[in-house]
Design a protein around this motif. Structure first.
Motif, PDB file in Angstrom:
ATOM      1  N   SER A 129       5.862 -16.159 -50.929  1.00 31.58           N
ATOM      2  CA  SER A 129       5.670 -16.809 -49.099  1.00 31.58           C
ATOM      3  C   SER A 129       4.845 -18.648 -49.986  1.00 31.58           C
ATOM      4  CB  SER A 129       4.497 -16.242 -48.923  1.00 31.58           C
ATOM      5  OG  SER A 129       3.666 -15.372 -49.551  1.00 31.58           O
TER       6      SER A 129
ATOM      7  N   ARG B 229       7.425 -21.081 -50.081  1.00 27.25           N
ATOM      8  CA  ARG B 229       8.101 -21.433 -49.444  1.00 27.25           C
ATOM      9  C   ARG B 229       7.765 -22.172 -47.632  1.00 27.25           C
ATOM     10  NH1 ARG B 229      13.215 -19.206 -49.583  1.00 27.25           N
ATOM     11  NH2 ARG B 229      13.810 -17.911 -50.938  1.00 27.25           N
TER      12      ARG B 229
ATOM     13  N   GLU C  84       9.312 -25.012 -46.114  1.00 24.37           N
ATOM     14  CA  GLU C  84      10.682 -25.227 -45.859  1.00 24.37           C
ATOM     15  C   GLU C  84       9.921 -25.090 -44.200  1.00 24.37           C
ATOM     16  OE1 GLU C  84      12.925 -21.742 -47.114  1.00 24.37           O
ATOM     17  OE2 GLU C  84      13.173 -23.183 -49.738  1.00 24.37           O
TER      18      GLU C  84
ATOM     19  N   LEU D 152      13.913 -25.586 -54.007  1.00 26.27           N
ATOM     20  CA  LEU D 152      14.119 -24.344 -54.592  1.00 26.27           C
ATOM     21  C   LEU D 152      15.543 -23.686 -54.551  1.00 26.27           C
ATOM     22  CD1 LEU D 152      11.221 -23.445 -52.417  1.00 26.27           C
ATOM     23  CD2 LEU D 152      10.846 -23.546 -54.938  1.00 26.27           C
TER      24      LEU D 152
END
Length: 432
Positions: free
Chosen positions: A213, A216, A219, A254
């Motif tokens: 997490s 990410r 994003e 990623l």
């Protein structure tokens, strides 16, 4: 005598060791496909291969550079790179071999140059690429580290610290460094030599579990907006890297290989302008018939020569046999004759000297006045137009002016030019 023989034996053994060190066996390495390969060319390893330098100097600090190439080729394979900052630092071979190189030994020729003694040493590095079951790892992340150069990142201690920090954030079971690329190879600019600026380096790592997490977080829309405004995104796990690595989170990439759709580009049908495939090139045999080019040579010279000859005859007939040509020849001959006559006349004519260079007769005193400009007069400083004050030998002629008359008597100077007497008027009568 025994001491001398022992010394001779020691010298002979040293020479044998030197020869053997120069002809050592090839070094074999076994990297895995899809995993970063790093091989350091240590200067200390090659110093023993150079003969001792007879002059004084610190032989341990000799400048040594390396040249690497694939055996039989002028350069290295496409996946293999080399870097060496200075002749006093070690060289590094690094890269990420792909699956297509598995089972194919890659022989790299390494040549070391001693820049002080101009000696060279060479040995081969045999790279045997091995296949791995986990190749390729399905989840790959690429980080951009701003405070590192590529040779600093390739050090085992630094690379191990970075992988340890990534493992703490990602928590995978298997984690490998896939590739390292300098920012200069991605179009980056060379940093200014101030404030200890670095070039930057891209490090790609792969793991077997999905992204955490924390990774990410870049994003989410808020961080994407901050990146578009060239601001630092807010990443909760950045503090785990900040102590040693300054990561640009806006440039993180990623990739989930399982979701990547392979793109197959169909080969278009060849059009009319594309030749069909004929397989491998088959060179012509050595038993070819010789061709005689003498006829082609004669044709190449004969045709222009014949045309030039015809044009020559036509021009000769027009100039010598036609009325217009004869008139032109006579006219040209008369012009040439007149030119020669004028040139002969110009050679025989006499040029009179300027009056300013001849002596002047004074009618009052009866003496001969020297010329206005003597022979040694410097003409370079002479003005273009002379006034009365410029004349050095100006003669004032007395004038008679009776009372009641409105005229002035004029006097004359008697001059001789080239032996010919001539009278010239010096002053004119002026009506008052």
């Amino acid at each position: 005598m025994s001491t001398m023989s022992a010394a001779a034996v020691a010298v002979w053994l040293a020479s044998v060791v030197t020869i053997l060190s120069r002809a050592h066996a090839d070094r074999n390495v076994y990297p895995s496909a899809g995993v970063l390969f790093v091989h350091v060319l240590e200067r200390e390893y090659f110093k023993g291969e150079f003969p001792p330098y007879p002059k004084s100097g610190d032989a341990s600090n000799d400048p040594i550079t390396f040249n690497t190439n694939l055996m039989g080729y002028p350069d290295r394979p496409g996946w293999l790179r080399y870097i060496q900052r200075t002749p006093h630092s070690d060289g590094v071979l690094y890269g990420s071999p792909t699956g297509e190189h598995v089972g194919k030994p890659t022989i790299i020729e390494i040549t070391a140059y001693n820049r002080r003694t101009f000696e060279t040493a060479r040995h081969n590095l045999v790279i045997n690429i091995m296949a791995t079951e986990e190749f390729p790892l399905p989840y790959q992340a690429e980080f951009y580290i701003k405070n590192m150069n590529v040779e600093e990142m390739l050090a085992s201690e630094v690379l191990g610290d970075f992988l340890g920090a990534v493992k703490n954030v990602w928590q995978p079971e298997r984690l490998n460094a896939i590739n390292i690329t300098s920012a200069l190879d991605r179009g980056g600019r060379v940093p200014l030599p101030i404030n200890n600026l670095k070039e930057g380096v891209y490090v790609m790592v792969g793991a077997d579990v999905p992204f955490s997490s924390c990774l990410r977080e870049v994003e989410n829309p808020h961080n994407q907006l901050r990146c578009s405004q060239e601001m630092e995104p807010v990443i909760s796990c950045d503090k785990k890297f900040r102590a040693q690595f300054h990561i640009d989170w806006c440039k993180i990439s990623l990739v989930d290989i399982n979701k990547v759709v392979p793109v197959y580009i169909a080969r278009p049908d060849p059009g009319t302008g594309i030749l069909p495939e004929f397989g491998e090139y088959n060179p012509p045999s050595e038993s070819l018939k010789s061709r005689n080019f003498f006829t082609d040579f004669l044709v190449t010279l004969a045709v222009p020569a014949a045309v030039a000859l015809v044009l020559f005859f036509i021009l000769g007939y027009t100039m010598c046999c036609r009325r217009e040509g004869v008139i032109q020849l006579v006219h040209h001959s008369s012009i040439q004759k007149s030119t020669k006559e004028l040139r002969s006349m110009s050679k025989n004519r006499e040029i009179s000297w300027p009056l300013s260079t001849l002596p002047v007769f004074n009618p009052v005193s009866g003496e001969v006045v020297p010329p206005i400009h003597p022979d040694n007069y410097e003409t370079t400083s002479m003005p273009l137009m002379q006034t009365q004050t410029n004349l050095q030998n100006q003669i004032t002629i007395p004038q008679q002016r009776p009372s009641g008359d409105n005229y002035v008597m004029s006097t004359f100077r008697r001059l001789e030019v080239n032996g010919i007497p001539e009278e010239r008027k010096v002053a004119e009568a002026l009506n008052l």
